[in-house]
Design an enzyme around this catalytic site. Structure first.
Site, PDB file in Angstrom:
ATOM      1  CE  LYS A   6      -1.540   2.157   3.309  1.00 29.79           C
ATOM      2  NZ  LYS A   6      -1.492   3.703   2.826  1.00 29.79           N
ATOM      3  CD  GLU A  11      13.717   0.171   9.113  1.00 29.51           C
ATOM      4  OE1 GLU A  11      14.201   1.203   9.636  1.00 29.51           O
ATOM      5  OE2 GLU A  11      14.537  -0.784   8.985  1.00 29.51           O
ATOM      6  CB  CYS A  46      13.634   8.565   8.141  1.00 30.66           C
ATOM      7  SG  CYS A  46      14.688   7.525   6.915  1.00 30.66           S
ATOM      8  CD  GLU A  76      10.999  12.406  11.766  1.00 35.30           C
ATOM      9  OE1 GLU A  76       9.811  12.034  12.073  1.00 35.30           O
ATOM     10  OE2 GLU A  76      11.623  11.875  10.914  1.00 35.30           O
TER      11      GLU A  76
HETATM   12  P1  NAD Z   1       3.013   7.992   8.220  1.00 36.94           P
HETATM   13  O1  NAD Z   1       3.182   7.313   9.529  1.00 36.94           O
HETATM   14  O2  NAD Z   1       1.876   9.082   8.525  1.00 36.94           O
HETATM   15  O3  NAD Z   1       2.326   7.258   7.055  1.00 36.94           O
HETATM   16  C1  NAD Z   1       2.988   6.104   6.488  1.00 36.94           C
HETATM   17  C2  NAD Z   1       2.043   5.155   5.714  1.00 36.94           C
HETATM   18  O4  NAD Z   1       1.440   4.465   6.771  1.00 36.94           O
HETATM   19  C3  NAD Z   1       1.335   5.768   4.864  1.00 36.94           C
HETATM   20  O5  NAD Z   1       1.234   4.861   3.780  1.00 36.94           O
HETATM   21  C4  NAD Z   1      -0.032   5.795   5.598  1.00 36.94           C
HETATM   22  O6  NAD Z   1      -1.417   5.752   4.790  1.00 36.94           O
HETATM   23  C5  NAD Z   1      -0.091   4.578   6.536  1.00 36.94           C
HETATM   24  N1  NAD Z   1      -1.036   4.731   7.627  1.00 36.94           N
HETATM   25  C6  NAD Z   1      -1.224   5.784   8.459  1.00 36.94           C
HETATM   26  N2  NAD Z   1      -1.810   5.375   9.213  1.00 36.94           N
HETATM   27  C7  NAD Z   1      -1.853   4.014   9.450  1.00 36.94           C
HETATM   28  C8  NAD Z   1      -2.341   2.998  10.464  1.00 36.94           C
HETATM   29  N3  NAD Z   1      -3.063   3.465  11.682  1.00 36.94           N
HETATM   30  N4  NAD Z   1      -2.079   1.823  10.352  1.00 36.94           N
HETATM   31  C9  NAD Z   1      -1.483   1.600   9.244  1.00 36.94           C
HETATM   32  N5  NAD Z   1      -1.034   2.260   8.284  1.00 36.94           N
HETATM   33  C10 NAD Z   1      -1.200   3.456   8.317  1.00 36.94           C
HETATM   34  O7  NAD Z   1       4.289   8.314   7.824  1.00 36.94           O
HETATM   35  P2  NAD Z   1       4.614   9.482   6.640  1.00 36.94           P
HETATM   36  O8  NAD Z   1       4.034  10.997   7.160  1.00 36.94           O
HETATM   37  O9  NAD Z   1       3.989   9.119   5.270  1.00 36.94           O
HETATM   38  O10 NAD Z   1       6.302   9.528   6.550  1.00 36.94           O
HETATM   39  C11 NAD Z   1       6.884  10.510   7.481  1.00 36.94           C
HETATM   40  C12 NAD Z   1       7.627   9.512   8.615  1.00 36.94           C
HETATM   41  O11 NAD Z   1       7.935   8.302   7.862  1.00 36.94           O
HETATM   42  C13 NAD Z   1       8.695  10.132   9.163  1.00 36.94           C
HETATM   43  O12 NAD Z   1       8.284  10.158  10.791  1.00 36.94           O
HETATM   44  C14 NAD Z   1       9.891   9.587   8.578  1.00 36.94           C
HETATM   45  O13 NAD Z   1      10.817   9.713   9.507  1.00 36.94           O
HETATM   46  C15 NAD Z   1       9.566   8.106   8.542  1.00 36.94           C
HETATM   47  N6  NAD Z   1      10.363   7.442   7.650  1.00 36.94           N
HETATM   48  C16 NAD Z   1      11.104   6.488   8.149  1.00 36.94           C
HETATM   49  C17 NAD Z   1      11.907   5.727   7.304  1.00 36.94           C
HETATM   50  C18 NAD Z   1      12.837   4.708   7.933  1.00 36.94           C
HETATM   51  O14 NAD Z   1      13.253   3.993   7.179  1.00 36.94           O
HETATM   52  N7  NAD Z   1      13.154   4.747   9.138  1.00 36.94           N
HETATM   53  C19 NAD Z   1      12.141   6.190   5.994  1.00 36.94           C
HETATM   54  C20 NAD Z   1      11.198   7.200   5.523  1.00 36.94           C
HETATM   55  C21 NAD Z   1      10.441   7.802   6.465  1.00 36.94           C
END
Ligand code: NAD
Length: 473
Positions: free
Chosen positions: A169, A242, A276, A374
């Site tokens: 997804k 992650e 990230c 962050e």
């Molecule tokens: P997010 O957590 O808002 O969303 C990530 C994904 O999860 C999206 O596809 C979203 O639709 C889905 N999602 C949202 N709520 C959910 C739930 N309750 N259950 C399951 N899925 C759900 O994150 P974002 O805003 O898309 O990304 C930014 C964040 O991601 C930052 O904190 C960043 O540091 C982190 N990030 C981490 C890595 C890593 O490898 N550690 C890499 C990239 C981004």
């Protein structure tokens, strides 16, 4: 008419007639629509992945590697189109979008070379015992919006290589390049092995709660990661998380200011700071603080912020409106508290698009929101430190533990500092380098398990020990 992108379910490109708009963050125009899937669509995708699993898990690693080679060739051949689509939905400049797509080609070629060989764990006169790895089954993959295609590839390749099948997804903010990729590679894998479906906020929780999914691999924020873990606990799904980070960059007093200023700038501001593993707290030794902070501020003022599709743009917009508002709120908080700005700080709300000027803060306190949280945007706090012990304890005083960096003209000596940082990755004199054969694993609340490397691959498998007694029954 707006282009409508299809989902990939059971080898077919499909939609359900309900659509989500996808917006270009540089101008807020709708640039495409993707299916808004619910439980019934998810059930179909999971059923397809389940049905494909028994046959796929019996294919040899060599057969799978051959399909990944084909997939890599297809991505490479369509790089230019994918790069442009990625810029238009994500906002990043063409050059950075091109690097992301090139990274996808590289990972699709390199990750399949990881080893899944079984091990002999006992070979004695009593017994022969071997440990093999078996795929966990159907994997649900959930991807964020900052590196949407690369994050998808880093889940798809190891999952399928291990013998699992998958339902992936993308983020509803950035699904287009991933769905175009799905269309391009639809015929590569047998039907049901790889399914990609899109939906709004409700779809992620449906995926993590689905009883016929065996494992979730998730990249996103720490807050959402906790929800994923809670949901997966109901039936003990395996999970890899992650999550977010608040990486410290530590600049030692012997660093060469002229060399380090530009590198540190990009360690923080690549992809408009939406990385990230971006440096989110920069600690500079007091002896060189004034000189280095001046050099970073001068560089910041010279960089062009704009539409990633325009020539010369180095930093694009924030990817989406909620994140844009959050970053503006952090800047406003810094203003309200009277912190000093070395660059940026003001934005023009009359310009369409989610643009934030490159913003650099001068030595805000450790408990400032801009330091403790962050930011995930083009905002960087510079802070002064006096001693190594002090900076190590400030760097480690975080619930996050993703990565960190040290900048010095004596890298060997810095290893001792690196070893004291409580993070999964530490770079000395570079940043953001991740390798397909090295595990990327957030410590503390930055993750659970690992992605990449053999450690990452093994997360898609269970160990199984088969023991034969030497004495016949
Ligand atoms: P997010 O957590 O808002 O969303 C990530 C994904 O999860 C999206 O596809 C979203 O639709 C889905 N999602 C949202 N709520 C959910 C739930 N309750 N259950 C399951 N899925 C759900 O994150 P974002 O805003 O898309 O990304 C930014 C964040 O991601 C930052 O904190 C960043 O540091 C982190 N990030 C981490 C890595 C890593 O490898 N550690 C890499 C990239 C981004």
């Amino acid at each position: 008419m707006t282009t409508q992108y299809k989902n990939l379910i059971n080898g077919e490109l499909v939609d359900n007639g309900q659509w989500i708009d996808v917006v270009n963050p540089a101008n807020e125009q709708v640039i495409g629509q993707v299916p808004d899937c619910g439980q019934a669509d998810l059930d179909k995708a999971v059923a397809a992945a389940r049905a494909a699993f028994p046959t796929w898990k019996k294919t040899s690693v060599e057969e799978r590697r051959a399909l990944f080679a084909k997939m890599a060739d297809i991505i490479k051949a369509n790089s230019d189109e994918l790069m442009r689509l990625l810029t238009s939905e994500q906002g990043k400049p063409h050059m950075q979008a091109g690097s992301e797509i090139a990274g996808c080609v590289g990972m699709t070629r390199a990750l399949p070379m990881l080893n899944l060989e079984e091990k002999i764990t006992e070979d004695s006169d009593k017994r022969l015992s071997r440990t093999r790895r078996v795929p966990v089954g159907v994997v649900g993959g959930i991807v964020p919006w900052n590196f949407p295609v690369l994050m998808a590839i880093q889940k798809i390749v190891p999952a399928l290589l291990s013998g699992c099948t998958m339902v992936l997804k993308p983020s509803p903010f950035t699904p287009l390049a991933t769905l175009r990729l799905a269309e391009l590679v639809a015929g590569v894998f047998p039907p049901g092995v790889l399914n990609i479906i899109t939906g709004g906020d409700a779809l992620g929780p449906m995926l993590t709660a689905h009883p016929d999914i065996d494992k979730i691999t998730f990249t996103g924020s720490t807050a959402t990661g906790k929800r994923v873990m809670e949901s997966a606990s109901k039936d003990l799904k395996r999970i890899t998380l992650e999550l977010g980070g608040n990486d410290a960059a530590i600049v030692l007093p012997d660093a060469d200011v002229a060399k380090v200023a530009e590198k540190l700038f990009w360690a923080s501001f690549y992809n408009a700071g939406q990385v990230c593993i971006a440096a989110k707290r920069i600690y500079i030794h007091e002896d060189i603080y004034d000189e280095l902070s001046g050099a970073i501020a001068a560089y910041a003022k010279a960089v062009k912020v704009g539409d990633g599709a325009e020539q010369g743009t180095a930093i694009g917009p924030i990817q989406n409106k909620p994140q844009y508002k959050r970053v503006l709120e952090l800047i406003q908080d810094a203003k309200d508290k009277g912190y000093k700005f070395l660059a940026g700080g003001d934005h023009d709300p009359s310009i369409p698009g989610y643009f934030v000027p490159v913003t650099v803060l001068d030595n805000p306190p450790e408990d400032a929101r801009i330091v403790a949280e962050e930011q995930f945007g083009p905002v960087m706090p510079l802070m002064k430190f006096s001693t190594i012990n002090e900076v190590i304890s400030r760097a480690n005083a975080s619930d996050y533990g993703l990565a960190g960096s040290i900048w010095t003209s004596n890298p060997e000596a810095a290893v001792e500092v690196a070893e004291q940082l409580e993070t999964g990755t530490v770079w000395i004199n570079e940043s953001m380098h991740l390798a397909p054969n090295a595990p990327f694993a957030g410590h503390k609340q930055s993750g659970f398990g690992a992605e990449l490397g053999e450690e990452g691959l093994l997360e898609f498998t269970y160990p199984q020990v088969i023991t034969i007694a030497r004495e016949a029954a």
